[in-house]
Design a protein around this motif. Structure first.
Motif, mmCIF file in Angstrom:
data_model
loop_
_atom_site.group_PDB
_atom_site.id
_atom_site.type_symbol
_atom_site.label_atom_id
_atom_site.label_comp_id
_atom_site.label_asym_id
_atom_site.label_seq_id
_atom_site.Cartn_x
_atom_site.Cartn_y
_atom_site.Cartn_z
ATOM 1 N N ALA A 146 -12.277 -1.671 -8.714
ATOM 2 C CA ALA A 146 -12.873 -0.327 -8.742
ATOM 3 C C ALA A 146 -14.370 -0.373 -9.075
ATOM 4 N N SER A 147 -15.097 0.603 -8.522
ATOM 5 C CA SER A 147 -16.552 0.645 -8.643
ATOM 6 C C SER A 147 -17.030 1.107 -10.016
ATOM 7 N N VAL A 148 -16.116 1.555 -10.861
ATOM 8 C CA VAL A 148 -16.443 1.888 -12.256
ATOM 9 C C VAL A 148 -15.468 1.115 -13.133
ATOM 10 N N GLN A 196 -17.428 2.462 5.570
ATOM 11 C CA GLN A 196 -16.135 2.839 6.140
ATOM 12 C C GLN A 196 -15.025 2.261 5.284
ATOM 13 N N SER A 197 -13.921 2.987 5.188
ATOM 14 C CA SER A 197 -12.790 2.497 4.404
ATOM 15 C C SER A 197 -11.656 2.092 5.337
ATOM 16 N N GLY A 198 -10.603 1.549 4.746
ATOM 17 C CA GLY A 198 -9.402 1.206 5.513
ATOM 18 C C GLY A 198 -9.438 -0.210 6.046
ATOM 19 N N ALA A 229 -6.377 -2.710 -5.635
ATOM 20 C CA ALA A 229 -7.524 -2.216 -4.850
ATOM 21 C C ALA A 229 -7.243 -0.784 -4.415
ATOM 22 N N VAL A 230 -7.209 0.126 -5.390
ATOM 23 C CA VAL A 230 -6.932 1.546 -5.121
ATOM 24 C C VAL A 230 -8.100 2.373 -5.664
ATOM 25 N N PRO A 231 -8.194 3.652 -5.315
ATOM 26 C CA PRO A 231 -9.278 4.482 -5.860
ATOM 27 C C PRO A 231 -9.332 4.404 -7.390
ATOM 28 N N PRO A 232 -10.542 4.468 -7.972
ATOM 29 C CA PRO A 232 -10.707 4.257 -9.414
ATOM 30 C C PRO A 232 -9.759 5.068 -10.296
ATOM 31 N N ALA A 233 -9.508 6.326 -9.934
ATOM 32 C CA ALA A 233 -8.674 7.178 -10.790
ATOM 33 C C ALA A 233 -7.225 6.717 -10.835
ATOM 34 N N LEU A 234 -6.823 5.845 -9.878
ATOM 35 C CA LEU A 234 -5.419 5.408 -9.823
ATOM 36 C C LEU A 234 -5.203 4.023 -10.416
ATOM 37 N N VAL A 235 -6.299 3.339 -10.795
ATOM 38 C CA VAL A 235 -6.171 1.950 -11.261
ATOM 39 C C VAL A 235 -5.202 1.846 -12.436
ATOM 40 N N THR A 283 -2.671 3.833 -13.517
ATOM 41 C CA THR A 283 -1.243 4.057 -13.229
ATOM 42 C C THR A 283 -0.674 2.958 -12.332
ATOM 43 N N VAL A 284 -1.456 2.511 -11.335
ATOM 44 C CA VAL A 284 -0.942 1.456 -10.439
ATOM 45 C C VAL A 284 -0.795 0.145 -11.214
ATOM 46 N N LEU A 285 -1.762 -0.149 -12.094
ATOM 47 C CA LEU A 285 -1.664 -1.369 -12.911
ATOM 48 C C LEU A 285 -0.412 -1.306 -13.790
ATOM 49 N N ASP A 340 0.856 -1.186 0.000
ATOM 50 C CA ASP A 340 0.000 0.000 0.000
ATOM 51 C C ASP A 340 0.895 1.240 0.000
ATOM 52 N N ALA A 341 0.435 2.309 -0.648
ATOM 53 C CA ALA A 341 1.206 3.556 -0.644
ATOM 54 C C ALA A 341 1.374 4.037 0.801
ATOM 55 N N ASP A 342 0.416 3.689 1.640
ATOM 56 C CA ASP A 342 0.494 4.020 3.061
ATOM 57 C C ASP A 342 0.934 2.751 3.807
ATOM 58 N N PRO A 343 2.223 2.687 4.223
ATOM 59 C CA PRO A 343 2.714 1.449 4.846
ATOM 60 C C PRO A 343 1.908 1.048 6.077
ATOM 61 N N ARG A 397 -14.186 11.628 -0.718
ATOM 62 C CA ARG A 397 -13.167 11.653 -1.784
ATOM 63 C C ARG A 397 -13.313 10.438 -2.691
ATOM 64 N N MET A 398 -13.546 9.277 -2.063
ATOM 65 C CA MET A 398 -13.710 8.052 -2.849
ATOM 66 C C MET A 398 -14.905 8.185 -3.788
ATOM 67 N N TRP A 399 -16.008 8.744 -3.242
ATOM 68 C CA TRP A 399 -17.223 8.833 -4.060
ATOM 69 C C TRP A 399 -17.123 9.907 -5.136
ATOM 70 N N GLY A 447 -12.602 -5.963 -12.547
ATOM 71 C CA GLY A 447 -13.455 -6.652 -11.571
ATOM 72 C C GLY A 447 -14.135 -5.655 -10.651
ATOM 73 N N HIS A 448 -15.276 -6.038 -10.109
ATOM 74 C CA HIS A 448 -15.971 -5.190 -9.137
ATOM 75 C C HIS A 448 -16.847 -6.043 -8.231
ATOM 76 N N PRO A 449 -16.380 -6.283 -6.991
ATOM 77 C CA PRO A 449 -17.233 -6.998 -6.047
ATOM 78 C C PRO A 449 -18.353 -6.083 -5.575
ATOM 79 N N MET A 450 -19.596 -6.544 -5.706
ATOM 80 C CA MET A 450 -20.732 -5.700 -5.299
ATOM 81 C C MET A 450 -21.000 -5.850 -3.799
ATOM 82 N N ALA A 451 -19.997 -5.506 -3.051
ATOM 83 C CA ALA A 451 -20.137 -5.522 -1.591
ATOM 84 C C ALA A 451 -19.143 -4.514 -1.062
ATOM 85 N N GLY A 452 -19.468 -3.900 0.007
ATOM 86 C CA GLY A 452 -18.546 -2.925 0.566
ATOM 87 C C GLY A 452 -19.126 -2.371 1.837
ATOM 88 N N ARG A 453 -18.492 -1.325 2.320
ATOM 89 C CA ARG A 453 -18.956 -0.732 3.560
ATOM 90 C C ARG A 453 -18.860 0.781 3.440
#
Ligand SMILES: NC(=O)c1ccc[n+]([C@@H]2O[C@H](COP(=O)([O-])OP(=O)(O)OC[C@H]3O[C@@H](n4cnc5c(N)ncnc54)[C@H](O)[C@@H]3O)[C@@H](O)[C@H]2O)c1
Ligand SMILES: O=C(O)C(=O)C[C@]1(C(=O)O)C=C[C@@H](O)C=C1
Length: 342
Positions: free
Chosen positions: A68-70, A99-101, A42-48, A50-52, A12-15, A199-201, A91-97
């Motif tokens: 990602a959700s889109v 809360q993040s993290g 599993a990063v925010p959609p806008a980063l998929v 570049t991370v890929l 993760d970018a955040d260790p 931010r995610m939304w 891929g997009h699992p249709m489950a979530g919460r």
């Protein structure tokens, strides 16, 4: 995945996020010594994109997917960045919460849920199979779709509902405290996802803005009709009141029909559960004790909701169970001294 014996390497970018997830048993923060079977971005959609691209440049895995959700935007970006699309499947699992993290993670989150996969003509069989295995390991149900069709579908069943929930909750922002204090289960159900990360939304909605706007525009027409019906109902004129009654009845019936179409667990037809309400003390371990009682009685809890009464040291737990199990559960709980409410 770790519970099923799969070796999971976390990055993760955040260790801190990766370490927290590792300490919860999600995997290890060590680097894999050779390419893994599947990397899950599993990063925010806008980063998929570049991370890929970065993961593929590093040769991290034989196949790649994301959650990602889109789906259309991230894929277009991956293509524009020159990614190896034959070994990537959206891929997009249709489950979530809401809360993040890592602390909000749950091992059973995906059980029985649809998990959309968006293969394209160039997707290799190896990559499709790796993604299908991931979905199966998580207990989810694979749904193969075109990225554009996916984005239109989630605009209706996820993105517009998120905005609607936020808009309903926003009404409470400056509301009188005496009104907010009366909040019961209805408003809690409708506004749970209003606690989601803005931010995610923003990221998700930006990537699907036009389609979501179309859904909201249709909703706005319905809203105006409902307002008109209520105004007629509020008037003194008999014909107007009849028109108002018809209008509201129609909204409620159409809502019933739409709600009844939402599938139950594992894609089964919608199930009607019976609700058993139990008052529990607001102290540690009470909920666990109640769940153990249900298990002892051999009753499966399908869903649970808790209504904390303002200013009281009790919570009302609503257990959703199969109608045939109601008598069995109620008598077992009463016999063991639980406060079962009508
Ligand atoms: N939360 C949900 O309900 C839900 C459900 C299904 C799909 N999704 C999708 O899952 C993805 C992640 O959402 P989340 O809710 O888990 O968010 P999250 O904030 O919990 O996780 C995202 C993680 O990505 C990390 N990250 C950011 N940039 C990175 C980079 N360049 N390299 C490596 N890591 C980086 C962040 O540090 C963070 O830990 C999103 O694409 C979202 O659309 C979310
Ligand atoms: O139930 C929640 O809290 C969610 O955030 C779930 C939900 C959804 O709308 O169903 C939200 C966004 C994801 O893309 C997938 C699932």
């Amino acid at each position: 995945l770790t519970a099923r014996g799969i070796a999971v390497y976390l990055e993760d970018a955040d260790p801190d996020a990766a370490h927290t997830a590792a300490s919860l048993g999600a995997g290890t923060t060590d680097e894999p010594s050779e390419p893994v079977d599947l990397a899950i971005v599993a990063v925010p959609p806008a980063l998929v994109g570049t991370v890929l691209a970065d993961c593929q440049r590093r040769g991290l895995a034989r196949s790649y997917t994301d959650v990602a959700s889109v789906k259309a935007g991230p894929r277009a970006e991956a293509v524009a960045l020159g990614c190896d699309t034959a070994h990537y499947i959206g891929g997009h699992p249709m489950a979530g919460r809401e809360q993040s993290g890592p602390l909000a993670a749950r091992a059973d989150l995906f059980e029985g849920r649809p998990w959309v996969l968006t293969p394209t003509a160039d997707t290799t069989t190896e990559t499709l199979n790796a993604a299908l295995e991931l979905v199966a390991l998580c207990g989810a149900m694979p749904v193969v779709m075109d990225a554009g069709a996916h984005d239109r579908a989630v605009a209706l069943v996820s993105h517009a509902p998120q905005l609607f929930s936020s808009l309903v909750a926003a009404r409470l922002e400056h509301a009188d405290e005496t009104a907010v204090r009366l909040a019961g289960q209805g408003v809690r159900d409708v506004t749970r996802i209003a606690a989601s990360d803005p931010r995610m939304w923003l990221d998700i909605l930006s990537a699907n803005a036009g389609v979501v706007a179309d859904v909201l525009e249709e909703l706005a027409v319905d809203l105006n009709t409902a307002v008109g019906a209520l105004r007629s109902l509020a008037g003194d004129e008999e014909t107007g009141r009849r028109k108002g009654t018809d209008g509201i009845e129609s909204v409620m019936r159409r809502g019933n029909n739409g709600q009844a179409r939402i599938p139950g667990k594992h894609g089964a037809p919608p199930t009607r559960y019976e609700t058993v309400v139990v008052a529990i003390g607001d102290q540690p371990g009470e909920l666990g004790r109640l769940f153990r009682e249900a298990a002892r009685a051999g009753v499966n809890i399908e869903d649970v909701a808790i209504d904390h009464s303002a200013g009281r040291q009790v919570g009302l737990v609503q257990l959703s169970i199969a109608p045939t199990a109601t008598h069995q559960l109620v008598s077992a709980l009463v016999e063991r001294g639980w406060d079962v409410r009508d």
